[in-house]
Design a protein around this motif. Structure first.
Motif, PDB file in Angstrom:
ATOM      1  N   PHE A  29     -16.897   2.470  13.600  1.00 47.41           N
ATOM      2  CA  PHE A  29     -15.847   1.519  13.244  1.00 47.41           C
ATOM      3  C   PHE A  29     -15.037   1.993  12.050  1.00 47.41           C
ATOM      4  CE2 PHE A  29     -14.565  -2.826  11.607  1.00 47.41           C
ATOM      5  CZ  PHE A  29     -13.567  -2.982  12.561  1.00 47.41           C
ATOM      6  N   ALA A  30     -15.705   2.612  11.060  1.00 45.43           N
ATOM      7  CA  ALA A  30     -14.986   3.103   9.878  1.00 45.43           C
ATOM      8  C   ALA A  30     -13.979   4.189  10.259  1.00 45.43           C
ATOM      9  CB  ALA A  30     -15.982   3.631   8.848  1.00 45.43           C
ATOM     10  N   GLY A  31     -14.395   5.108  11.142  1.00 47.39           N
ATOM     11  CA  GLY A  31     -13.485   6.174  11.551  1.00 47.39           C
ATOM     12  C   GLY A  31     -12.291   5.658  12.335  1.00 47.39           C
ATOM     13  N   LEU A  32     -12.537   4.734  13.268  1.00 49.01           N
ATOM     14  CA  LEU A  32     -11.450   4.195  14.076  1.00 49.01           C
ATOM     15  C   LEU A  32     -10.503   3.325  13.250  1.00 49.01           C
ATOM     16  CD1 LEU A  32     -13.377   3.270  17.356  1.00 49.01           C
ATOM     17  CD2 LEU A  32     -11.860   5.224  16.958  1.00 49.01           C
ATOM     18  N   THR A  33     -11.026   2.654  12.225  1.00 49.82           N
ATOM     19  CA  THR A  33     -10.169   1.843  11.355  1.00 49.82           C
ATOM     20  C   THR A  33      -9.122   2.709  10.672  1.00 49.82           C
ATOM     21  OG1 THR A  33     -11.920   0.223  10.965  1.00 49.82           O
ATOM     22  CG2 THR A  33     -10.134   0.300   9.360  1.00 49.82           C
ATOM     23  N   ILE A  34      -9.561   3.854  10.137  1.00 48.22           N
ATOM     24  CA  ILE A  34      -8.618   4.772   9.483  1.00 48.22           C
ATOM     25  C   ILE A  34      -7.635   5.339  10.492  1.00 48.22           C
ATOM     26  CG2 ILE A  34      -8.431   6.952   8.213  1.00 48.22           C
ATOM     27  CD1 ILE A  34     -11.161   6.343   6.987  1.00 48.22           C
ATOM     28  N   ARG A  35      -8.122   5.662  11.692  1.00 48.05           N
ATOM     29  CA  ARG A  35      -7.252   6.261  12.702  1.00 48.05           C
ATOM     30  C   ARG A  35      -6.163   5.283  13.161  1.00 48.05           C
ATOM     31  NH1 ARG A  35      -9.772   8.997  18.043  1.00 48.05           N
ATOM     32  NH2 ARG A  35     -10.231  10.604  16.505  1.00 48.05           N
ATOM     33  N   TRP A  36      -6.536   4.018  13.405  1.00 51.90           N
ATOM     34  CA  TRP A  36      -5.587   3.066  13.988  1.00 51.90           C
ATOM     35  C   TRP A  36      -4.713   2.372  12.943  1.00 51.90           C
ATOM     36  CZ3 TRP A  36      -9.904   0.806  17.573  1.00 51.90           C
ATOM     37  CH2 TRP A  36     -10.070   1.657  18.681  1.00 51.90           C
ATOM     38  N   LEU A  37      -5.258   2.127  11.761  1.00 52.04           N
ATOM     39  CA  LEU A  37      -4.456   1.458  10.737  1.00 52.04           C
ATOM     40  C   LEU A  37      -3.612   2.435   9.925  1.00 52.04           C
ATOM     41  CD1 LEU A  37      -6.814  -1.281   9.219  1.00 52.04           C
ATOM     42  CD2 LEU A  37      -4.942  -1.582  10.828  1.00 52.04           C
ATOM     43  N   GLY A  38      -4.041   3.676   9.856  1.00 54.54           N
ATOM     44  CA  GLY A  38      -3.359   4.633   8.992  1.00 54.54           C
ATOM     45  C   GLY A  38      -3.994   4.631   7.607  1.00 54.54           C
ATOM     46  N   GLU A  39      -3.726   5.660   6.835  1.00 53.64           N
ATOM     47  CA  GLU A  39      -4.384   5.826   5.544  1.00 53.64           C
ATOM     48  C   GLU A  39      -3.979   4.747   4.544  1.00 53.64           C
ATOM     49  OE1 GLU A  39      -3.428   9.787   4.451  1.00 53.64           O
ATOM     50  OE2 GLU A  39      -4.517  10.687   6.131  1.00 53.64           O
ATOM     51  N   ALA A  40      -2.721   4.303   4.564  1.00 53.11           N
ATOM     52  CA  ALA A  40      -2.265   3.301   3.590  1.00 53.11           C
ATOM     53  C   ALA A  40      -2.924   1.943   3.841  1.00 53.11           C
ATOM     54  CB  ALA A  40      -0.746   3.172   3.646  1.00 53.11           C
ATOM     55  N   GLU A  41      -2.872   1.463   5.120  1.00 49.39           N
ATOM     56  CA  GLU A  41      -3.472   0.173   5.449  1.00 49.39           C
ATOM     57  C   GLU A  41      -4.989   0.204   5.275  1.00 49.39           C
ATOM     58  OE1 GLU A  41      -1.851  -2.825   6.908  1.00 49.39           O
ATOM     59  OE2 GLU A  41      -0.270  -1.836   5.787  1.00 49.39           O
ATOM     60  N   ALA A  42      -5.614   1.293   5.745  1.00 50.12           N
ATOM     61  CA  ALA A  42      -7.067   1.419   5.605  1.00 50.12           C
ATOM     62  C   ALA A  42      -7.451   1.504   4.131  1.00 50.12           C
ATOM     63  CB  ALA A  42      -7.566   2.658   6.347  1.00 50.12           C
ATOM     64  N   GLY A  43      -6.617   2.174   3.344  1.00 46.79           N
ATOM     65  CA  GLY A  43      -6.884   2.269   1.909  1.00 46.79           C
ATOM     66  C   GLY A  43      -6.874   0.910   1.237  1.00 46.79           C
ATOM     67  N   PHE A  44      -5.933   0.022   1.641  1.00 45.87           N
ATOM     68  CA  PHE A  44      -5.877  -1.320   1.073  1.00 45.87           C
ATOM     69  C   PHE A  44      -7.130  -2.113   1.468  1.00 45.87           C
ATOM     70  CE2 PHE A  44      -4.613  -5.842   1.478  1.00 45.87           C
ATOM     71  CZ  PHE A  44      -4.317  -6.084   0.136  1.00 45.87           C
ATOM     72  N   ALA A  45      -7.551  -1.976   2.742  1.00 47.80           N
ATOM     73  CA  ALA A  45      -8.762  -2.666   3.194  1.00 47.80           C
ATOM     74  C   ALA A  45      -9.975  -2.193   2.405  1.00 47.80           C
ATOM     75  CB  ALA A  45      -8.969  -2.435   4.692  1.00 47.80           C
ATOM     76  N   ILE A  46     -10.030  -0.888   2.103  1.00 45.99           N
ATOM     77  CA  ILE A  46     -11.144  -0.345   1.318  1.00 45.99           C
ATOM     78  C   ILE A  46     -11.101  -0.880  -0.105  1.00 45.99           C
ATOM     79  CG2 ILE A  46     -12.111   1.774   0.335  1.00 45.99           C
ATOM     80  CD1 ILE A  46     -11.137   3.210   2.899  1.00 45.99           C
ATOM     81  N   ALA A  47      -9.894  -0.976  -0.673  1.00 43.32           N
ATOM     82  CA  ALA A  47      -9.749  -1.501  -2.030  1.00 43.32           C
ATOM     83  C   ALA A  47     -10.238  -2.947  -2.117  1.00 43.32           C
ATOM     84  CB  ALA A  47      -8.288  -1.401  -2.472  1.00 43.32           C
ATOM     85  N   ILE A  48      -9.901  -3.768  -1.111  1.00 41.82           N
ATOM     86  CA  ILE A  48     -10.363  -5.156  -1.103  1.00 41.82           C
ATOM     87  C   ILE A  48     -11.871  -5.210  -0.913  1.00 41.82           C
ATOM     88  CG2 ILE A  48     -10.136  -7.404   0.019  1.00 41.82           C
ATOM     89  CD1 ILE A  48      -7.652  -6.358  -1.521  1.00 41.82           C
ATOM     90  N   ALA A  49     -12.391  -4.320  -0.072  1.00 41.90           N
ATOM     91  CA  ALA A  49     -13.845  -4.262   0.115  1.00 41.90           C
ATOM     92  C   ALA A  49     -14.547  -3.926  -1.195  1.00 41.90           C
ATOM     93  CB  ALA A  49     -14.190  -3.236   1.190  1.00 41.90           C
ATOM     94  N   THR A  50     -13.897  -3.105  -2.018  1.00 36.04           N
ATOM     95  CA  THR A  50     -14.454  -2.775  -3.331  1.00 36.04           C
ATOM     96  C   THR A  50     -14.551  -4.008  -4.210  1.00 36.04           C
ATOM     97  OG1 THR A  50     -13.522  -0.534  -3.207  1.00 36.04           O
ATOM     98  CG2 THR A  50     -14.160  -1.346  -5.391  1.00 36.04           C
ATOM     99  N   ILE A  51     -13.499  -4.839  -4.186  1.00 33.45           N
ATOM    100  CA  ILE A  51     -13.512  -6.076  -4.985  1.00 33.45           C
ATOM    101  C   ILE A  51     -14.576  -7.036  -4.447  1.00 33.45           C
ATOM    102  CG2 ILE A  51     -12.139  -8.050  -5.736  1.00 33.45           C
ATOM    103  CD1 ILE A  51      -9.677  -6.310  -5.524  1.00 33.45           C
ATOM    104  N   VAL A  52     -14.722  -7.085  -3.118  1.00 31.23           N
ATOM    105  CA  VAL A  52     -15.780  -7.910  -2.530  1.00 31.23           C
ATOM    106  C   VAL A  52     -17.143  -7.440  -3.034  1.00 31.23           C
ATOM    107  CG1 VAL A  52     -16.962  -8.516  -0.386  1.00 31.23           C
ATOM    108  CG2 VAL A  52     -14.473  -8.519  -0.474  1.00 31.23           C
ATOM    109  N   GLY A  53     -17.320  -6.118  -3.061  1.00 32.41           N
ATOM    110  CA  GLY A  53     -18.581  -5.564  -3.549  1.00 32.41           C
ATOM    111  C   GLY A  53     -18.832  -5.918  -5.004  1.00 32.41           C
ATOM    112  N   ILE A  54     -17.775  -5.880  -5.817  1.00 30.56           N
ATOM    113  CA  ILE A  54     -17.907  -6.234  -7.228  1.00 30.56           C
ATOM    114  C   ILE A  54     -18.298  -7.702  -7.363  1.00 30.56           C
ATOM    115  CG2 ILE A  54     -16.609  -6.573  -9.370  1.00 30.56           C
ATOM    116  CD1 ILE A  54     -15.072  -4.016  -8.698  1.00 30.56           C
ATOM    117  N   ASN A  55     -17.653  -8.581  -6.585  1.00 27.51           N
ATOM    118  CA  ASN A  55     -18.010 -10.001  -6.625  1.00 27.51           C
ATOM    119  C   ASN A  55     -19.451 -10.232  -6.165  1.00 27.51           C
ATOM    120  OD1 ASN A  55     -15.585 -10.875  -7.627  1.00 27.51           O
ATOM    121  ND2 ASN A  55     -14.710 -11.406  -5.644  1.00 27.51           N
ATOM    122  N   ASN A  56     -19.890  -9.427  -5.206  1.00 32.57           N
ATOM    123  CA  ASN A  56     -21.267  -9.565  -4.720  1.00 32.57           C
ATOM    124  C   ASN A  56     -22.287  -9.329  -5.822  1.00 32.57           C
ATOM    125  OD1 ASN A  56     -21.507 -10.327  -1.956  1.00 32.57           O
ATOM    126  ND2 ASN A  56     -20.580  -8.400  -1.353  1.00 32.57           N
TER     127      ASN A  56
END
Length: 519
Positions: A29-56
């Motif tokens: 799923f991680a590989g296909l997310t980058i492929r289909w969303l592109g690096e910019a969109e996938a990068g934003f999703a990763i950045a938000i996931a980082t904030i989720v991790g920090i809140n966790n």
């Protein structure tokens, strides 16, 4: 030991299935997310996931580990009133911090979009933050319910729930993301599955316990949980200051589009490590339930556990060292693979070293030594961060990963806490002895990696080399372990464990043992 072995094999069977399914689906799923969303969109999703991790890291105040330890003992003693007190305090804490995290995402969404340098539609970015905030709230409640599944050693249900929703996340993600390549698709899927997971897990836990847990408060119980949980919480807080800083730093300096190259290799390492941790997670409640017999049991099984976990880590990471670039090419593309392969190589060694800290980590928790685990994480965090920043600024973010090798120092420290009174030479022999076979796998894999890189081997050759390597390793390692590394007693333990599994599957164990060289 026979009863303990049977219980360990049964628990390990379920944790292994769940960990393997999680790893496979996570990679895909991680590989296909980058492929289909592109690096910019996938990068934003990763950045938000980082904030989720920090809140966790803020959630629960570290009470989950303390609750697992106390519930395991209370259940062994059939003290259900104690369990209800623990449940009420943990539920209240999880709910409070879940609401706190949701408010951060809901009211801070505009700032998050601006900070991440998101190149897409800002309105979509804000809605994605809100969806992830709601999912975060529900995940905190679900996490509270899962404390009981681990404490009562119901790894069968834990595996079924995790695998079902991981499978649903992968299938829905692949299906809908390809049709609607938008980050809101990810957000809606995440929220929907979080709702269903929370309801299903809560229902199952209620059936197992025989009563419905509700938020409540008991000051004395909170103090007892906090006395142990504070060190676990301080370990989690370390994540805010160190583990999340790497991605925040890269986003601030290079923009979120730089994140996929670093974080995808890191994601593979983290996924494998979580698989190894999941495979070993039964140790904590099982050992905690031993009570006064813990030291004796630990002395009997510690060497074989470190050998087994080290060997699994060696098998997985050696294969990634050989065929990692090919897997990156298949999951994303060749250009991405060329930029991320070096980072994956380093993360394989980081993962192998980190994997050898798993057994000391769980033994420390079971003995009530959460402080040592906190110091271990602080050593890793304080050690890697300066090197990470320097290498990123001087050589580029591709080489920042070298700072992660500080995990080696932390692993030495954590292992030393198991043998504090042993002289250093004896300690090093004790530390290395169970790891000869796994180290051999890693070194041989590095030799193949150099050769394949030099001849510029294509994807097919890399994968074929990995397959041959695995076949030869499976056939030779048991024989080498018995003949040269004085590991016949470890192989006998594996043979007993396999016989318990094979007997249930109806597979003749003699043939399997003969092929593996186990007598």
């Amino acid at each position: 030991m026979s009863d303990l072995l049977a219980k360990a094999v049964n628990n390990s069977k379920w944790t292994a299935i769940g960990s393997l399914m999680t790893a496979i689906l996570g990679f895909l799923f991680a590989g296909l997310t980058i492929r289909w969303l592109g690096e910019a969109e996938a990068g934003f999703a990763i950045a938000i996931a980082t904030i989720v991790g920090i809140n966790n890291t803020f959630s629960g105040l570290g009470l989950g580990a303390a609750a697992t330890r106390l519930i395991s003992r209370a259940h062994e003693e059939k003290n259900y009133q104690e369990i209800q007190k623990i449940a009420g305090v943990c539920f209240t804490t999880s709910l409070a911090f879940g609401l706190f995290g949701f408010c951060i995402f809901a009211f801070g969404s505009a700032w998050i979009v601006q900070w991440s340098k998101y190149e897409g539609n800002a309105s979509i970015g804000r809605w994605y933050c809100i969806l992830l905030g709601l999912a975060f709230l529900l995940q905190q409640i679900t996490g509270y319910f899962k404390i009981f599944l681990a404490s009562l050693q119901r790894f069968d249900w834990q595996t079924k729930i995790n695998t079902t929703f991981m499978l649903a996340n992968g299938i829905l993600g692949i299906t809908f993301l390809k049709a609607f390549p938008n980050i809101l698709t990810l957000g809606i899927i995440s929220l929907t599955l979080s709702i269903l997971s929370c309801l299903c897990t809560g229902f199952i836990v209620t059936k197992i316990l025989g009563f419905l847990t509700r938020p409540s408060w008991d000051q004395a119980m909170f103090i007892e949980l906090w006395s142990f949980g504070k060190w676990v919480y301080m370990t989690q807080i370390k994540v805010i200051f160190f583990d999340g800083v790497d991605k925040i730093f890269l986003t601030s300096v290079f923009g979120s589009s730089s994140l996929p190259f670093y974080t995808f290799a890191q994601r593979i390492y983290i996924t494998v490590h979580q698989m190894l941790v999941g495979q070993s997670s039964y140790l904590f409640p099982m050992l905690s339930a031993q009570g006064d017999k813990l030291e004796v049991v630990a002395e009997q099984i510690e060497d074989r556990l470190r050998w087994f976990i080290g060997l699994i880590a060696g098998f997985v990471y050696s294969g990634l060292i050989i065929a990692g670039p090919a897997l990156l090419t298949i999951m994303v593309n060749a250009g991405f693979s060329s930029k991320a392969s070096f980072q994956l190589f380093i993360f394989c060694w980081v993962g192998y070293i980190h994997g050898n800290a798993i057994v000391p980590f769980f033994f420390g928790l079971s003995k009530g030594d959460a402080k040592g685990n906190w110091i271990f994480h602080m050593i890793i965090g304080l050690g890697y961060l300066p090197f990470f920043v320097i290498f990123a600024l001087v050589f580029g973010f591709q080489y920042a990963v070298l700072g992660q090798l500080m995990t080696f120092v932390g692993t030495i420290y954590l292992s030393r806490r198991l043998k504090p009174k042993t002289d250093w030479m004896t300690f090093y022999r004790w530390l290395i002895k169970p790891l000869y076979s796994s180290l051999l796998l890693m070194v041989v894999a590095c030799c193949f990696h150099v050769i394949l890189t030099y001849i510029k081997a294509n994807t097919e050759i890399q994968i074929a080399t990995m397959i041959v390597f695995y076949i030869v390793a499976i056939l030779l390692i048991p024989r080498i372990e018995a003949s040269y590394f004085d590991g016949i007693y470890r192989l006998k333990t594996v043979a007993k464990s396999l016989s318990l599994v094979l007997s249930k599957l109806g597979i003749p164990e003699k043939l399997v043992f003969r092929l593996m060289g186990i007598k």
